[in-house]
Write a protein that holds these residues in place. Structure first.
Motif: not given
Length: 173
Positions: A38-42, A76-89, A163-170
C-alpha cells in the motif's frame, strides 16, 4: 519423539513456547511486510496490482524497505513532509525488527544433553580483517521470550501505523 539411535534428542520441555513465539513473529512480520504494498502504491502513484508486482519482484525485506524509503525521499516527493516522516519512521522501525526476526530464522537450535537451556546458533560468517567468526550463540531464556514479545507488540504498532498512513493520505487499499 526423536529416536536416540538416530543421534537426536527430543527438545527440552518449554521449547514449544519458543517455537510458538517464533511462529507468531513470522506471521506478524509477513502480515506487516505485505502492507508495504500500500505504501509503494501510494508513493509511486500507481494502483495496488502494480504495487504487488513491484513488491513480489523484490525478494528481500531490505530491498522492499529500500524501495519504500527511496520513493518517500525522491524529489519532488508526492506526499506531504509529515507523511514522509511517518513512512521513514515506520521503515526504520521495521529494519530494527528485521534483525531479531532474522536472528531466529537463520539459525540452528542446539539442546544441552545435560538439560540446560536451548541455544540459537547463527548460521552466518562474520568476516573480520584477519579472521572469520561464525556460530554466535544466544541462550533461549525468559529474556529472549520477553524480547520476542516486545517485537510482537512493536510489529502490531507498526502495522497499525501503516494502516493509519494509508487511510490518512488516501493510498490505494
Amino acid at each position: 519423539m526423536a529416536d536416540p539411535a538416530a543421534g537426536t534428542a527430543p527438545p527440552p520441555p518449554g521449547f514449544d513456547a519458543f517455537l510458538l513465539r517464533i511462529g507468531q513473529l513470522n506471521y506478524a512480520w509477513t502480515n506487516t511486510e505485505s502492507l508495504l504494498i500500500h505504501l509503494i502504491a501510494g508513493l509511486a502513484r500507481t494502483d495496488k496490482d502494480t504495487a504487488v508486482i513491484l513488491f513480489l519482484t523484490l525478494n528481500t525485506t531490505r530491498a522492499r524497505l529500500d524501495l519504500v524509503e527511496r520513493l518517500a525521499k525522491r524529489d519532488p516527493c508526492p506526499i506531504p513532509p509529515a507523511a514522509q516522516a511517518r513512512i521513514l519512521s515506520v521503515s526504520a522501525r521495521m529494519k530494527t525488527l528485521s534483525a531479531l526476526r532474522n536472528r531466529f530464522n537463520h539459525c540452528i537450535y542446539a539442546f544441552d544433553a545435560e538439560g540446560g537451556p536451548p541455544r540459537a546458533i547463527l548460521m552466518r560468517i562474520a568476516d573480520r580483517r584477519e579472521s572469520i567468526r561464525m556460530g554466535a550463540a544466544s541462550t533461549l531464556d525468559r529474556a529472549t521470550l520477553a524480547e520476542i514479545d516486545a517485537a510482537l507488540s512493536e510489529l502490531q504498532q507498526v502495522n497499525a501505523e501503516i494502516w493509519s498512513i494509508v487511510g490518512d493520505y488516501g493510498f490505494p487499499f
